[in-house]
Design a protein around this motif. Structure first.
Motif, short mmCIF file in Angstrom:
data_model
loop_
_atom_site.label_atom_id
_atom_site.label_comp_id
_atom_site.label_asym_id
_atom_site.label_seq_id
_atom_site.Cartn_x
_atom_site.Cartn_y
_atom_site.Cartn_z
N MET A 1 0.85 -1.17 0.00
CA MET A 1 0.00 0.00 0.00
C MET A 1 0.90 1.24 0.00
SD MET A 1 -3.30 0.79 2.35
CE MET A 1 -3.83 -0.86 2.01
N GLN A 2 0.70 2.09 -0.97
CA GLN A 2 1.54 3.26 -1.16
C GLN A 2 1.05 4.49 -0.38
OE1 GLN A 2 4.25 3.50 -3.36
NE2 GLN A 2 4.18 1.32 -3.76
N ILE A 8 -9.63 1.42 1.21
CA ILE A 8 -11.04 1.46 0.84
C ILE A 8 -11.83 2.30 1.84
CG2 ILE A 8 -13.12 0.06 0.50
CD1 ILE A 8 -11.23 -2.14 -0.58
N ALA A 9 -11.46 2.23 3.11
CA ALA A 9 -12.13 3.04 4.14
C ALA A 9 -12.01 4.51 3.80
CB ALA A 9 -11.55 2.75 5.52
N TYR A 10 -10.84 4.94 3.39
CA TYR A 10 -10.64 6.34 3.01
C TYR A 10 -11.48 6.69 1.79
CZ TYR A 10 -8.70 10.56 1.08
OH TYR A 10 -8.59 11.82 0.54
N GLN A 11 -11.43 5.85 0.77
CA GLN A 11 -12.16 6.12 -0.47
C GLN A 11 -13.66 6.27 -0.22
OE1 GLN A 11 -11.02 2.84 -2.99
NE2 GLN A 11 -8.87 3.46 -3.02
N LYS A 12 -14.21 5.36 0.58
CA LYS A 12 -15.65 5.41 0.86
C LYS A 12 -16.00 6.60 1.77
CE LYS A 12 -16.78 0.58 0.06
NZ LYS A 12 -18.04 0.56 -0.65
N ALA A 13 -15.13 6.91 2.71
CA ALA A 13 -15.36 8.06 3.59
C ALA A 13 -15.29 9.36 2.79
CB ALA A 13 -14.34 8.07 4.72
N TYR A 14 -14.37 9.42 1.86
CA TYR A 14 -14.24 10.61 1.01
C TYR A 14 -15.49 10.79 0.17
CZ TYR A 14 -12.18 14.01 -2.15
OH TYR A 14 -11.94 15.15 -2.87
N GLN A 15 -15.99 9.71 -0.41
CA GLN A 15 -17.21 9.78 -1.23
C GLN A 15 -18.41 10.20 -0.38
OE1 GLN A 15 -17.50 9.47 -4.69
NE2 GLN A 15 -19.46 10.42 -4.14
N ILE A 50 -8.43 9.70 8.82
CA ILE A 50 -7.78 8.50 8.24
C ILE A 50 -6.46 8.92 7.59
CG2 ILE A 50 -7.94 6.70 6.49
CD1 ILE A 50 -11.03 6.76 6.96
N ALA A 51 -6.51 9.99 6.80
CA ALA A 51 -5.31 10.47 6.11
C ALA A 51 -4.24 10.92 7.09
CB ALA A 51 -5.68 11.61 5.16
N LYS A 99 -26.37 3.73 4.66
CA LYS A 99 -25.62 2.58 4.12
C LYS A 99 -24.16 2.94 3.91
CE LYS A 99 -25.27 -0.73 0.34
NZ LYS A 99 -23.84 -0.84 0.60
N GLN A 100 -23.90 4.10 3.35
CA GLN A 100 -22.51 4.53 3.16
C GLN A 100 -21.79 4.61 4.50
OE1 GLN A 100 -23.67 8.16 0.86
NE2 GLN A 100 -21.88 7.64 -0.37
N LEU A 101 -22.46 5.20 5.48
CA LEU A 101 -21.84 5.37 6.79
C LEU A 101 -21.60 4.02 7.47
CD1 LEU A 101 -20.79 7.34 8.89
CD2 LEU A 101 -23.13 7.55 9.76
N LYS A 102 -22.51 3.10 7.34
CA LYS A 102 -22.30 1.76 7.93
C LYS A 102 -21.11 1.07 7.28
CE LYS A 102 -26.82 0.78 9.79
NZ LYS A 102 -27.95 -0.10 9.88
N ASP A 103 -20.96 1.23 5.96
CA ASP A 103 -19.81 0.65 5.27
C ASP A 103 -18.50 1.23 5.80
OD1 ASP A 103 -21.43 -0.93 3.67
OD2 ASP A 103 -21.26 0.35 1.91
#
Length: 114
Positions: A1-2, A8-15, A50-51, A99-103
């Motif tokens: 991981m770079q 994925i947690a970051y990507q979904k939280a950002y969205q 997260i970042a 749903k997004q938040l639960k993910d």
């Protein structure tokens, strides 16, 4: 991981934070500096923590920032429910955000405890 952006947690939280920012159009103007502002802050706090934690030098700090992000999930959940109950969010929008938040919460939980 770079990078934290690979998480994925970051990507979904950002969205989720993007989607929360876009939803403000449906709230009454008098709530722009109330619930809307607080929802935005708690939503953006999740990917930011997260970042920041990822970029820290020590694992202990990373875990601390993941815990803060997880706490922001709880805050956002409360604000979403309040917005729905006040009639500012229609049920369908609430269900999408929920749903997004639960993910995101599940992914953070996995990073913290698995």
């Amino acid at each position: 991981m770079q990078s934290y952006t690979d998480l994925i947690a970051y990507q979904k939280a950002y969205q989720l934070s993007l989607d929360i920012y876009k939803s403000k159009k449906k709230f009454p103007k008098e709530e722009l500096f109330g619930i809307v502002s607080q929802m935005r802050r708690s939503a953006v706090s999740i990917p930011c923590n997260i970042a920041e934690g990822y970029c820290r030098a020590h694992q202990k700090e990373y875990v601390q920032f993941l815990n803060i992000a997880f706490g922001s999930c709880g805050e956002l959940e409360t604000l979403l429910t309040l917005s729905k109950d006040l009639g500012y969010l229609v049920q369908s929008d609430y269900e999408i955000f929920e749903k997004q938040l639960k993910d995101v919460s599940r992914l953070l939980w996995n990073l913290l405890f698995l």
